[in-house]
Every structure is written in C-alpha cells, then in structure tokens.
Design an enzyme around this catalytic site. Structure first.
Site, PDB file in Angstrom:
ATOM      1  NE  ARG A 103      -7.692  -8.385   0.333  1.00  8.07           N
ATOM      2  CZ  ARG A 103      -7.257  -7.686  -0.646  1.00  8.07           C
ATOM      3  NH1 ARG A 103      -6.173  -6.771  -0.564  1.00  8.07           N
ATOM      4  NH2 ARG A 103      -7.762  -7.635  -1.786  1.00  8.07           N
ATOM      5  CE  LYS A 136      -4.337  -2.055   1.180  1.00 11.57           C
ATOM      6  NZ  LYS A 136      -5.529  -2.338   2.272  1.00 11.57           N
TER       7      LYS A 136
END
Ligand code: HH2
Length: 410
Positions: free
Chosen positions: A389, A354
């Site tokens: 994840r 991210k």
C-alpha cells in the site's frame, strides 16, 4: 574441482542459499543428483522453526520426545519437564522431513496431538505455497505471480503524508487516473486519517467524503477500489457505490457489523493489527512477544470474517506497520513478515512514508521518505507481501517489478 583441490579448505567450499523446496531441488540437481534422490532429499534441506501456542505440558513433553526421535528437537519452557507450569509455548526445530516423521507419529497419539500434527503439516504447506486469487467484484487478482500495488487516495484534509484531497473530485480523478497509468492495481480510498493521535471523524462527514469519491472512481477506472474504513456504514455505502474490497485497520473489531457487511457484498477484507485506537496507539506500545501477539490477533480477525461467511483466502493479513508499534517493533515486523505466510492468506504491508522511515533517516518529513519507502517495499516483497500500500505509485511499481524479478524468479 579435481583431485588436486579436493579437501583444501580454501577451495570450492561455501554455504548455499536455498530457502524453498524448488531452490533446494535445483541445488541438488546442479551436482548431478538423480531426480528421485532430489525428491527424497529436498525435505531434508529445509529447516523450519515452528511456534505452537499454549500446549498442555504432558502433550508438549510427548512432542519433544517425538521430535527428538525424528532427529529434530523442540524447545519448551524451562519448567515444563518438571511440570512446574501447566502449559508452554513450543518451538519445533527440524527439517521438513523430520517434522513430517514426528507429525505422522503424533497423529496416532492422544492429548489432542493429532489436531496439532495436522495444523503443523497444514502450516508447512501454506508457508511454502502461494495459490488462489483475490475475487474483487468483476476483477480477479491471481496471487504469487507478481506484487500488487495499492495506491493510497486520501479524501481527508489532515492525512499525515500531506496528500489529502477532501472535496476536490476533479483533482481526485486526475490523481487516480495517474496512479492507474503509473501501475496501481487497486485504489484505496479513505475518508478519515488514522495517523497517531487522530480524532474520529463523525460518520456523516466520512460518508460525505467517501461515497461520492468511490462512485466517481468506480465508474471511470479499470481497477478494483477498496475502502479504508472501520465503520460498517461507510463500508456499505462505498460497496454500494462500486468499491469491492474493505480495508479495516481495526481487523473487524471496532464495528461488530463490519464482517457481515463485507460478506454481504462478497468483498475481500484487509484485516490489520492495531494495538488500541489511532488516538491511543502510540502511548508506550509494549509486547511480550510481538509476532505471537500480532499473529494471534490476525487469526482472531480471520475467524470473525470466516464466521460471517467470507472465505478464508479472501481475508488479507496486514501486521499494521506504525499502528501501536515503536520503531523497533516496525523493523521487526518487516524483518519477520514471512511468518504471516503460515496461514495461506494473502499478505499486505503498508509502510509508505511512515514515521519510522523518517526517524531512521534522521528526521525526514513525509515527502522526503521515498527512498526509505522503497527499501521497505523491496523488503516486504522479499519477505512475502502480495500487496503493498503506497503513496508514490510510479516509483514503487518499479521497485516492485525489480524486486519481483529477483524473488519470484521461476
Ligand atoms: N496505513 C494507513 C491507513 N490505512 N490500511 C492498511 N491496511 N495498512 C496500513 O498500513 C494503513 C492503512 C495510514 O496511512 P495513510 O492512509 O497514508 O495516512 P492517514 O491515515 O493519515 O490518512
């Protein structure tokens, strides 16, 4: 250490690390403390700060008195003592022993305090205990023994990480098989990018991307499949095609039929915190108190799931790293992730590649964020994540195994 060294400040004096009851008990036994002594003293060795939201001031003042009487304390709003506010958040400060003593007294008081006392004791128990299992169709994932790896499979043309595989079933199968061989425990299939600013994908398109992909994977792969969607029609089609977990970035809020859909298939749900929508979430996100807001939202999402018939322990909490958060917010979520363990529900964290990682590391592109992701995965596990994840399954399965060996040691 003998008589000659006793009392010398430079010899044999150190601060100990013992963050849970087992570690405290082991620490006490190492000095030869008797089992009974260790049993009595262990709750005195664990100090906890506990947040209570919006307590009416009369009740808050009783709580403060009982915490002081037990040898702890309770922080209230500055104007609570003079009744200058109607209610106040409270931070209880005490060892587990002091909190138990105060709660025993509060259970005999008025003003709804018995319920508060029970909630505090429940929360302490949940925080200290990881039990149960996720029931995903025919698959069982026992919690607490190791961290589960959720491999990300985006059947999109525009995912932020550049890994989307829209329309290419052979490539998808090959990637999914490789992920399972590399250590994926769950495969998460998504047909709509939720990167900041992303536009909604029309239902028909998302259905066309997701349902055949799930069908192909569920028939061939030995791990549970989750569907990453906030649309109940997509969730239903995926569950019919063999998915057995619903991963909803909206925490069951965007589509009112989502909770009932997951419940009808007895599917665990991931409820994630998001502020706004993917299109708006990064427009100056602000919080008065980040963790209080995130936790209240996740408690609300859990209530929706439970009302629809999903067992509470099948509702997985995700604080939504990157979803309506600044870099500082994301770092705080990671640092304080363990607070989510207060609810006795599994915890999932999705930091993989991210932009916060890219920013911290000086502007790296998504493909260059492997080491940064590894650091966040290790910290998420150390701070209580049950599931991570990730895109880079092989590397992160190794990171998880190594971190588990440290933090889940018997
Ligand atoms: N992050 C993304 C998508 N879904 N679900 C959960 N529960 N938690 C997350 O952190 C999360 C999520 C975004 O990552 P990705 O799927 O790789 O990107 P995109 O949405 O652009 O496809």
């Amino acid at each position: 250490m003998g008589a000659d060294t006793f009392g010398r400040a430079d010899r044999g004096v150190r601060v100990l690390t013992a963050e849970d009851a087992d570690a405290v008990a082991r620490t006490l036994r190492r000095v030869g403390c008797a089992d009974e002594g260790a049993r009595i003293m262990t709750p005195k060795g664990l100090i906890r700060l506990i947040h209570l939201s919006a307590v009416p001031v009369p009740a808050a003042n009783v709580i403060k008195q009982e915490m002081l009487a037990a040898g702890g304390d309770a922080a209230l709003h500055a104007r609570a003592v003079s009744c200058g506010v109607d209610d106040t958040d409270v931070v209880l400060i005490g060892t587990e022993a002091q909190l138990s003593t105060a709660c025993a007294k509060l259970r005999r008081a008025g003003w709804g305090l018995p319920a508060t006392a029970d909630a505090v004791l429940d929360t302490l128990w949940h925080y200290a205990t990881t039990a149960g299992e996720l029931c995903c169709g025919a698959h069982r994932l026992p919690l607490g023994r190791r961290t589960y790896i959720m491999g990300i499979l985006n059947v999109t043309p525009d995912s932020f990480s550049g890994d989307g595989l829209a329309g290419d079933t052979d490539a998808l199968l090959a990637r999914a098989e490789a992920m399972v061989a590399d250590g994926a425990d769950i495969l998460d299939i998504g047909g709509e990018s939720t990167r900041p600013g992303a536009e909604e994908v029309p239902l028909e398109n998302e259905l066309r991307r997701v349902a055949p992909a799930v069908r192909a994977l569920a028939a061939r792969l030995p791990v549970p499949i989750s569907v990453d969607t906030y649309k109940s029609a997509v969730a239903r089609a995926a569950l019919e095609a063999g998915a057995c977990i619903v991963n909803d970035i909206s925490g069951l809020r965007f589509d009112p039929a989502m909770a009932a859909t997951a419940a009808a298939f007895c599917a665990p749900v991931v409820v994630m915190h998001i502020k706004g929508t993917p299109r708006t979430m990064q427009q100056h996100p602000e919080y008065a108190d980040l963790l209080t807001e995130v936790c209240a939202d996740l408690e609300g999402a859990t209530a929706l799931a439970v009302a629809a018939g999903i067992p509470r322990d099948q509702v997985i909490l995700d604080p939504g790293f990157g979803f309506g958060k600044t870099v500082a917010h994301n770092l705080e979520l990671l640092r304080r992730l363990r607070e989510l363990r207060s609810y006795g529900q599994p915890v999932l964290m999705g930091t993989s590649r991210k932009s916060t990682i890219g920013t911290i590391l000086g502007g790296l592109s998504p493909e260059e964020r492997l080491e940064g992701t590894a650091a966040t995965v290790a910290l998420a596990i150390a701070n209580g994540a049950d599931i991570v994840r990730v895109h880079d399954v092989k590397a992160m399965a190794r990171v998880a195994k190594m971190t588990d060996a440290v933090v889940r040691a018997p």
